[in-house]
Scaffold this active site. Structure first.
Site, short mmCIF file in Angstrom:
data_model
loop_
_atom_site.label_atom_id
_atom_site.label_comp_id
_atom_site.label_asym_id
_atom_site.label_seq_id
_atom_site.Cartn_x
_atom_site.Cartn_y
_atom_site.Cartn_z
N GLU A 47 90.37 77.10 8.94
CA GLU A 47 90.68 77.90 10.13
C GLU A 47 92.18 78.14 10.23
O GLU A 47 92.97 77.20 10.24
CB GLU A 47 90.20 77.18 11.41
CG GLU A 47 88.71 76.92 11.46
CD GLU A 47 87.90 78.14 11.89
OE1 GLU A 47 88.50 79.17 12.23
OE2 GLU A 47 86.64 78.03 11.86
N GLU A 76 88.27 88.15 11.82
CA GLU A 76 89.21 87.15 11.33
C GLU A 76 89.89 87.67 10.06
O GLU A 76 89.70 87.18 8.94
CB GLU A 76 88.46 85.83 11.13
CG GLU A 76 87.95 85.29 12.48
CD GLU A 76 86.83 84.27 12.39
OE1 GLU A 76 86.23 83.98 13.44
OE2 GLU A 76 86.55 83.77 11.28
ZN ZN Z 1 85.05 82.37 12.11
#
Ligand code: ZN
Length: 382
Positions: free
Chosen positions: A344, A178
């Protein structure tokens, strides 16, 4: 004569920091590829590789077997990141065929230059991490310390700044694929270390910030999606981190125990959902109304301050008492009574405000960090 007879085939390599691809075959400008799994784990989804010899030719990259990836829903509506200069990352034409060759991501692109790079998201290298840490550490009022070491011996770097009474922890890349999370951290550090920024000045007076830009350096360098060098998902270790499995979390949690935590953001990316969203700590046993209200108020401030954030799409809330204390947001909220949250960002794009050229990008991740910190300043006003 056909092109394959007159010109050499393209060449593909992933033998570099955060590289990940296996070459199954190359025929002219077409390559059959596969992503390899995180070490000692079944997770895979991150890819990052270089293509050479492709200038002016339309290449077709078939990444096969991806229906078995960690998040197959991540491939629908997804476009691969591509760069000629490793500075600016655009998106390439990408199609997902779920029925072909175990699920195949088909990327078609005509590079202008001989070399080009493809990745699941614009990568954030370990060298860039070291540059970020060094550059930040020499700013006035910033101190650096090594919280501990990863299994491969890399540093868990922490930058501390500000002199206010509220301990704030911002940490990223527990899930190493990420990469947008570390771009976010670069934006946060640029703002917080800017002596002229009015929000940063007020925040430094109100809070003491502890920033950990990369909580999983081994997974990052190894080209993993989700785990460290031992194949451990660090965001499932927070109830009982160990030196053998998860020294990265042990170092981070021990450091938090020494400072306490009032406010925390654990920065992530989501493979499937094309929006920016927050996840909270609804299911923890000791949750208080004031803690929940603090979280809700922060979310609504952020939603008002940036059109890149929304509250309609996200994860379902855990039922009361069912929160998983192995996850850092829950553990930090439970352990310290903090307002803690998981941020997120999308691998795809923010569908509320799409960018046809770049999708979600490093640039937008860095701008979001500024909005998050400006929102924290407003939140602290009460
Ligand atoms: Zn994650």
């Amino acid at each position: 004569m056909t092109e394959t007879q007159t010109t050499p085939p393209i060449l593909i390599s992933a033998a570099f920091d955060s590289g990940n691809i296996d070459v199954l075959s190359i025929d002219g400008v077409t390559a059959r590829l596969a992503i390899h799994r995180d070490a000692q784990s079944t997770f895979f989804q991150w890819f990052h590789f270089q293509v050479a010899g492709a200038a002016g030719r339309t290449i077709e990259l078939q990444i096969t077997g991806v229906a078995a990836a960690a998040y197959p829903d991540g491939w629908r509506g997804y476009r691969a990141a591509v760069s000629d200069d490793r500075q600016f990352w655009a998106r390439a034409d990408t199609v997902y065929d779920a029925d072909r060759d175990g699920g195949t991501l088909i990327i078609r692109h005509q590079p202008a230059a001989d070399l080009c790079w493809f990745a699941y998201f614009a990568p954030y290298s370990w060298e860039r991490h070291l540059d970020l840490v060094a550059r930040s550490a020499v700013q006035p009022g910033v101190s650096h310390r090594v919280l501990g070491h990863s299994l491969d011996g890399r540093t868990i770097d922490c930058l501390t700044l500000g002199h206010g009474p509220k301990p704030v922890w911002l940490y990223a890349r527990q899930h190493p694929g990420e990469a947008m999370a570390e771009w976010w951290m670069e934006g946060a550090l640029a703002m917080l270390t800017d002596p002229a920024d009015p929000h940063a000045r007020a925040l430094r007076a109100a809070c003491t910030f502890h920033l950990v830009p990369n909580a999983n350096p081994d997974g990052s360098v190894r080209g993993h999606l989700r785990t460290n060098a031992a194949g451990v998902n660090l965001n499932r270790e927070w109830h009982a981190p160990s030196a053998e499995r998860s020294p990265e979390v042990l170092a981070l949690r021990n450091a938090m125990d020494l400072t306490g935590v009032d406010f925390a953001i654990d920065v992530h990316g989501d493979e499937a959902i094309p929006h920016v969203f927050l996840a909270g700590f609804e299911g923890i046993p000791s949750r208080t109304d004031a803690q929940s209200e603090g979280y809700r108020r922060y979310r609504s401030i952020l939603e008002r301050r940036t059109p890149d954030f929304q509250t309609r799409h996200g994860y379902p809330n855990a039922r009361p008492g069912t929160g998983n204390l192995a996850m850092s947001t829950n553990q930090v909220a439970e352990r310290f009574g903090a307002v803690a949250m998981t941020l997120e960002m999308p691998f795809k794009d923010n569908d509320d405000l799409p960018c046809p050229v770049q999708g979600w990008s490093p640039e937008r991740s860095m701008l979001l960090a500024r909005a998050c910190l400006q929102s924290l300043h407003e939140w602290l006003q009460g």
